[in-house]
Design an enzyme around this catalytic site. Structure first.
Site, PDB file in Angstrom:
ATOM      1  N   ASP A  59       0.785  -1.240   0.041  1.00  0.00           N
ATOM      2  CA  ASP A  59       0.397  -0.252  -0.214  1.00  0.00           C
ATOM      3  C   ASP A  59       0.743   0.793  -0.214  1.00  0.00           C
ATOM      4  O   ASP A  59       2.049   0.868   0.703  1.00  0.00           O
ATOM      5  CB  ASP A  59      -0.938   0.082   0.887  1.00  0.00           C
ATOM      6  CG  ASP A  59      -1.943   1.477   1.075  1.00  0.00           C
ATOM      7  OD1 ASP A  59      -2.505   1.654   0.420  1.00  0.00           O
ATOM      8  OD2 ASP A  59      -1.874   1.880   2.410  1.00  0.00           O
ATOM      9  N   ASP A  64      -0.922   5.494   0.731  1.00  0.00           N
ATOM     10  CA  ASP A  64      -0.764   6.416   2.096  1.00  0.00           C
ATOM     11  C   ASP A  64      -1.360   5.852   2.991  1.00  0.00           C
ATOM     12  O   ASP A  64      -1.966   4.026   3.478  1.00  0.00           O
ATOM     13  CB  ASP A  64      -1.886   6.943   1.634  1.00  0.00           C
ATOM     14  CG  ASP A  64      -1.354   8.282  -0.008  1.00  0.00           C
ATOM     15  OD1 ASP A  64      -1.153   8.371   0.802  1.00  0.00           O
ATOM     16  OD2 ASP A  64      -2.915   7.464  -0.649  1.00  0.00           O
ATOM     17  N   LYS A 121      -9.447  -2.454  -3.369  1.00  0.00           N
ATOM     18  CA  LYS A 121      -9.223  -3.004  -2.268  1.00  0.00           C
ATOM     19  C   LYS A 121     -10.115  -2.249  -1.359  1.00  0.00           C
ATOM     20  O   LYS A 121     -10.491  -1.587  -1.101  1.00  0.00           O
ATOM     21  CB  LYS A 121      -8.589  -2.509  -1.066  1.00  0.00           C
ATOM     22  CG  LYS A 121      -6.385  -3.174  -2.027  1.00  0.00           C
ATOM     23  CD  LYS A 121      -5.390  -2.696  -1.394  1.00  0.00           C
ATOM     24  CE  LYS A 121      -4.593  -0.834  -1.841  1.00  0.00           C
ATOM     25  NZ  LYS A 121      -4.021  -0.546  -1.029  1.00  0.00           N
ATOM     26  N   ASP A 131      -1.513  -0.751   5.831  1.00  0.00           N
ATOM     27  CA  ASP A 131      -2.042   0.306   7.594  1.00  0.00           C
ATOM     28  C   ASP A 131      -3.066   0.095   7.440  1.00  0.00           C
ATOM     29  O   ASP A 131      -3.312   0.644   8.810  1.00  0.00           O
ATOM     30  CB  ASP A 131      -1.309   1.644   7.600  1.00  0.00           C
ATOM     31  CG  ASP A 131      -2.067   1.917   6.258  1.00  0.00           C
ATOM     32  OD1 ASP A 131      -3.265   2.752   6.834  1.00  0.00           O
ATOM     33  OD2 ASP A 131      -2.017   1.948   5.441  1.00  0.00           O
TER      34      ASP A 131
END
EC number: 3.1.3.-
Length: 258
Positions: free
Chosen positions: A9, A11, A185, A210
């Protein structure tokens, strides 16, 4: 366990908006040294893959190439191409979104239609207006197939958690009383698309992120191992309360033994 492929990922994992996450560069450098392959799976549809790669390289000093970038825009383009068995120019779409999404969608050859398109695609749009919502709503009410790029309600950046694509899409869902078909996602479509496009074995891959509700759930939905890092959206409390735990957990990515 040693993984052949890392799905990472952006961000909240590689950076927070314009702010660097120093451990992210260390992690990527370690992957390069180990010989593992890696791809960046972002739910951001506002940028093209080249823009995403350039941001990683120029602003965060993270090694990335355009062919390592997987976006819902690319996955959406592939999805709509699979919907039809004839020339894409025979079909039409209306899109709420930024250039990254529009360039991928209309790059398939599908035509723009604001009145009675076959498909309405909604993603994050920084200049979204009532008129755009109105066009999307009326088209879906007329029978257009409704696609949402991703369900992220918020995005982590240097200012905090700002509205994400899911917030835009939910307005259209409310106005049409219809749920979108989501591509990004946590749906498995993104990982399935990446595996097919890049030719890796999902059984030898790990999804790194995260956000439990997007990154980790995407891995769970695709039967791929997961690595949660505590540098973005989800907290330890979120993970403790999750019905299915991530395969691995770290406080920062420099702690991960590649």
């Amino acid at each position: 366990m040693k993984y052949q492929t890392y799905l990472i990922d952006l961000d909240g994992t590689m950076y927070r908006g314009k702010d660097k996450i120093p451990e992210a560069k260390i992690f990527i450098d370690n992957l390069i040294d180990s010989g593992a392959e890696y791809y960046f799976l972002t739910n951001n549809t506002t940028k093209t893959p080249q823009q995403v790669a350039d941001n990683l390289v120029n602003n965060h000093q993270i090694t990335a190439h355009i062919d390592q970038i997987i976006t819902p825009s690319l996955a959406t383009a592939a999805y709509i191409q699979n919907m039809f068995d004839d020339d894409m120019e025979n079909h039409s779409a209306y899109v709420i979104g930024e250039y990254g999404l529009k360039s991928a969608v209309f790059g398939t050859g599908i035509k723009l239609n604001e009145v009675n398109p076959d498909i309405v695609i909604v993603g994050l749009d920084y200049d979204v207006t009532y008129h755009k919502f109105e066009l999307a709503t009326l088209a879906i009410k007329r029978g257009a197939f409704f696609i949402g790029t991703n369900a992220d309600t918020n995005l982590p950046n240097e200012r905090g958690l700002v509205p994400g694509a899911g917030s835009v899409i939910s307005l259209v869902e409310t106005s049409t009383q219809q749920k979108a078909h989501y591509i990004g996602k946590p749906e498995r479509d993104m990982i399935d698309f990446a595996a097919k496009a890049k030719g890796f074995d999902p059984k030898e891959a790990v999804m790194v992120g995260d956000n439990y509700n997007t990154d980790i759930k995407a891995g769970i939905n695709a039967n791929v191992d997961t690595l949660w890092v505590n540098t973005g959206v989800s907290t330890h409390e979120d993970i403790d309360n999750a019905p299915i735990k991530p395969t691995h957990q770290v406080e920062s990515l420099d702690q991960w033994d590649v």
